[in-house]
Each structure stands twice: as C-alpha cells, then as structure tokens.
Motif scaffolding. Structure first.
Motif, PDB file in Angstrom:
ATOM      1  N   THR A 113       0.692  -1.233   0.154  1.00  0.00           N
ATOM      2  CA  THR A 113      -0.096   0.142   0.098  1.00  0.00           C
ATOM      3  C   THR A 113       0.902   1.444   0.155  1.00  0.00           C
ATOM      4  OG1 THR A 113      -1.756  -1.147   0.910  1.00  0.00           O
ATOM      5  CG2 THR A 113      -1.638   1.427   1.080  1.00  0.00           C
ATOM      6  N   LEU A 114       0.711   2.092  -0.798  1.00  0.00           N
ATOM      7  CA  LEU A 114       1.256   3.163  -1.011  1.00  0.00           C
ATOM      8  C   LEU A 114       0.453   4.508  -0.546  1.00  0.00           C
ATOM      9  CD1 LEU A 114       2.892   2.959  -4.709  1.00  0.00           C
ATOM     10  CD2 LEU A 114       3.961   2.503  -2.299  1.00  0.00           C
ATOM     11  N   PHE A 115      -0.620   4.259  -0.725  1.00  0.00           N
ATOM     12  CA  PHE A 115      -1.600   5.539  -0.273  1.00  0.00           C
ATOM     13  C   PHE A 115      -2.989   5.263  -0.224  1.00  0.00           C
ATOM     14  CE2 PHE A 115      -4.385   9.161  -0.842  1.00  0.00           C
ATOM     15  CZ  PHE A 115      -3.676  10.234   0.401  1.00  0.00           C
ATOM     16  N   ASN A 116      -3.590   5.160   0.997  1.00  0.00           N
ATOM     17  CA  ASN A 116      -4.863   4.437   1.332  1.00  0.00           C
ATOM     18  C   ASN A 116      -5.553   5.239   2.431  1.00  0.00           C
ATOM     19  OD1 ASN A 116      -6.795   2.652   2.788  1.00  0.00           O
ATOM     20  ND2 ASN A 116      -6.436   1.572   0.809  1.00  0.00           N
ATOM     21  N   ARG A 117      -6.765   5.631   2.483  1.00  0.00           N
ATOM     22  CA  ARG A 117      -7.317   6.565   3.292  1.00  0.00           C
ATOM     23  C   ARG A 117      -7.431   5.917   4.648  1.00  0.00           C
ATOM     24  NH1 ARG A 117     -13.178   7.307   3.774  1.00  0.00           N
ATOM     25  NH2 ARG A 117     -14.261   5.788   2.906  1.00  0.00           N
ATOM     26  N   ASP A 118      -7.624   4.588   4.445  1.00  0.00           N
ATOM     27  CA  ASP A 118      -7.997   3.682   5.677  1.00  0.00           C
ATOM     28  C   ASP A 118      -7.084   3.623   6.446  1.00  0.00           C
ATOM     29  OD1 ASP A 118     -10.673   3.337   4.744  1.00  0.00           O
ATOM     30  OD2 ASP A 118     -10.317   1.486   3.762  1.00  0.00           O
ATOM     31  N   GLN A 119      -5.821   3.451   5.840  1.00  0.00           N
ATOM     32  CA  GLN A 119      -4.443   3.069   6.435  1.00  0.00           C
ATOM     33  C   GLN A 119      -3.992   4.600   7.092  1.00  0.00           C
ATOM     34  OE1 GLN A 119      -5.455  -0.070   5.820  1.00  0.00           O
ATOM     35  NE2 GLN A 119      -3.408   0.358   7.082  1.00  0.00           N
TER      36      GLN A 119
END
Length: 439
Positions: A113-119
């Motif tokens: 994952t590079l960009f994820n709003r959940d993370q």
C-alpha cells in the motif's frame, strides 16, 4: 531404573508445585493490613482493573492489526484443472485445438500500500485509541479506590460500634449485678434490676447483629480487592490521625480537566473530528504497488504435468479514483459533522453534571464535618452527664431509671459519633472523586 526415574519426576513436580504455591502465598498480604495496603493490592488484583487491562491489550492488538496493512502483504496460491473439453477453433480449413488436458499454476504475489485513506485513518487515530484505553483503566482504578475504601470504612465502623457496645455491655453487666444485689438486700424494688436486664438484653442483641455482619463485609471487601478466598486478613486504621487531617483539609478548586470522564469525552471528540476528516477523504485515490510471479504448467499427461514450468512475472501499480458514489460521501461527511456537534453537546452537559456533582459533594462533606463536630461535643457532654448521674446513683441520690436514661443517651451519642465520623470519610472520598484528585 524406570521406577526411580518416575519417583524423581514425581518429587520434582511436588517441589516445584510447593515452591510455586509458596511464591503465590508470599505475594498475598496477610495479617493486619492498613488502608494503603488494601488499596495497593486491589489496584493490581481487582477484577474490574484486570478486565480493563485485558481490554487495553485487546485494543492494542486491534490497533497493530490495522496498522499492519502498511507493510507488504505477501500471498501464495495454487490451482489445477483437468479440461474435459478443450477449446477448438476453425482457422481456414483446419480445426485447431488449444491448450492441454491438464494445467496448473502457482502464484506468488506481494502487494504494498502506497496511499490509502483507511490506513491514514488508522495511523492518525492509533495514538488517541491508546490514550482512550489508558483512560478507561484510570477510571477503573478510581472506582476501585473509592469502592474498596468505602468497604474498608464499613468494616471499621462495625469494629468501632462493637467496641462501644462491649464497653456498654461491661457497664450494664455491672449495673445489673449491683441492682440485683440491692434488690436482694431489700434496698430497692425489682424494677431496677428488671430495667437493667432489659437494657443488657438490648445491647447483647445489638452486639450480636454487628458481630455477625463482619464475615459478609470482609467477603465483600475481598471481592472488590480480588483477594484469594483461602487467605484471611484483618484491618487497622489510625482514627486519631484521620480526625486530625479532617481539620486541616481544605477543598481544592474544581478543574474539569482532572476528571477522567471529561478526558475520555475529549479524546472521543478528537476521534470524532478525525472521523470527519476521514469522511472528507473519500474522494482521494488509492494507490498500491504489486509484484507477481506465476508458474504455469501444461501437459497432456497428468504424471508429466510438473516436469516443465512456464513462468511469467510482472510488477505494476494499481490506482483507484472515486468519481461518483451517488452522494454517499456527502452524507458520510454530514453524519460525521453531526457526530462532532453531538459530542460538543455531550461535553457541555458533562461539564454541568461535574459541577453539580462537585457542589453536591462539597455541600455533603461540609455538612457531615459540621454534624460530626456537633455530635462529638454532644458525646462528650453525654459522657459527663453519665459519670455525674452514676456517682449520684451510687450515693443513692438518683433513681436507677435516670441512670438507664443516661446510659442509653451515652450509647446513642457514641454510636452517632462514630457513624458521623465515618460518614465524613465517605463524603471526603466522594468529594475527591468529584474533584478528580484521587490518586
């Protein structure tokens, strides 16, 4: 030889068990315990604190589980198939058959994952969730201190009542004997020793009731402490020192930030605000990288299927951009903003509740201190009256009925005094809880 080894193993287990039991026994305070020792043990072994600590561990594991999605996710999968009917196609004047009857593949894949709003949400909220879990433990500790201290005071109150009743019992037994001797000598009528007998019976009844309450009160204190049932202890308390400290105590000013309930709501409100930001992030793209390595196998015979591999591999990026969601994001943002508004109202309401609780606790404490001081003076006066009437009765000046009244008044004043004193201690606990100053 086998029997000797078996005997050695049995002895080792016995010694280890005995050592473990001795270790456990030494960790449990026994004998005569002070309030500080009782509270100290309860802060470690109390069931509600231990449950809160386990909840904290569970919460910490959940946080780590959510944050683990930032690390590479590596998976492997395998599949195999027997093609009953192979694909065929006419090319020109020829019928061409594609594929082999048996095929299989083994896939290795790594995703990052590079960009994820959940993370991003999990990373931003982890600090506050941990803070919330710690505040829940703090709240459990405060509740334990208050409940254990009150249960401790309840036992002390019964002990003091028992001491007073024992003293009165000794006086009444002597008075009963004196009254009977005077009746037997013909100096007074039988009503004197009958009154003495009635008063003596009443005190014995009161003493029996108080004495029988000890076991239940100790069991309740042990329950709150998480104290083992197989062990016992008694308690002690420096009453004179406590009385001296009451005169020195002065109520601190109320500070809402000292209350753990207020801090919990503030933490929750911070999470609500982050949740609002999370809802607004719904339009952000999601980006991840991947690497795949796939081993393919084809053959007409199953026994030769895995003799030759046909590997393929790839590396790439996945980009997902939300364009239209039917107004879902707008509703989620609005719901999150409303939750923040609700949290503000909740904090305002809690602030008022805390102020009301503080003013109530302060009024109760001041009233109980004032009442205790008056009752103490009343008790001292009752002691003086009793001593004077006792001397006058011994000299034949006062009737026995006046001595009985003075005895009853003294006992009532003594019981009222000790009740008032321990009411002061309980009200002081409630005031400290309202102030948020319980350590």
């Amino acid at each position: 030889m086998f029997k000797k080894r078996l005997l050695l193993v049995g002895l080792s287990i016995m010694f280890l068990s005995k050592a473990a039991y001795s270790q456990e026994e030494s960790a449990v305070p026994q004998g005569v315990l002070t309030l500080d020792q009782v509270v100290e043990f309860a802060l470690v072994q109390s069931p509600i604190i231990r449950q809160a600590q386990i909840d904290e561990e569970i919460g910490d594991r959940n946080i780590k589980s959510n944050l683990a999605d930032w690390y590479p996710q590596i998976t492997a999968s395998a599949a195999g198939a027997y093609n009953i009917k192979l694909q065929q196609q006419i090319i020109g004047d020829q019928l061409i058959t594609f594929g082999q009857p048996y095929n299989s593949n083994v896939l290795f894949q790594a995703d990052q994952t590079l960009f994820n709003r959940d993370q991003l949400f999990a990373s931003k909220t982890s600090k506050y969730y941990r803070q919330q879990l710690q505040q829940v433990i703090e709240n459990a500790k405060i509740k334990t201190v208050v409940d254990v201290s009150k249960a401790f005071y309840s036992i002390l109150l019964s002990e003091e009542q028992l001491n007073i009743l024992d003293q009165n019992l000794g006086r009444l037994e002597k008075q009963y004997k004196d009254a009977y001797s005077r009746f037997d000598a013909g100096l007074v009528d039988k009503t004197d020793y009958q009154r003495a007998s009635i008063a003596l019976t009443n005190v014995k009844s009161d003493r029996n009731r108080v004495a029988n309450s000890f076991e239940a009160k100790y069991d309740y204190l042990k329950q709150l402490m998480g104290y083992p049932e197989d062990f016992d202890f008694t308690i002690e308390f420096d009453t004179q020192r406590a009385e001296g400290k009451i005169a020195e105590d002065a109520a601190d000013p109320l500070m809402l930030e000292n209350r753990v309930e207020y801090k919990l709501l503030q933490t929750q409100q911070t999470l609500n605000e982050i949740q609002t930001g999370y809802a607004k992030w719904n339009y952000l793209p999601q980006l991840s990288a991947y690497y795949r390595y796939n081993l393919n196998y084809f053959n007409a015979n199953f026994s030769e299927l895995y003799q030759t591999a046909y590997p393929i591999s790839a590396v790439g990026l996945n980009l997902s951009i939300p364009i239209f969601q039917g107004g879902k994001r707008i509703h989620q943002v609005k719901a999150a903003e409303l939750q923040v508004d609700r949290g503000n109202i909740e904090i305002e309401n809690l602030s008022k509740q805390i102020r009301t609780e503080y003013s109530t606790a302060l009024a109760a404490y001041n009233s109980s201190v004032y009442e205790w001081q008056l009752i103490r003076e009343n008790m001292e006066m009752a002691e003086e009256v009793y001593n004077i009437i006792k001397l006058q009765y011994d000299e034949g000046i006062k009737a026995y009925v006046e001595l009985v009244v003075a005895e009853t008044d003294l006992q009532t004043a003594q019981i009222n005094h000790i009740n008032a004193f321990y009411q002061v201690l309980e009200d002081k606990l409630d005031l400290e809880k309202a102030l948020g100053t319980i350590n």
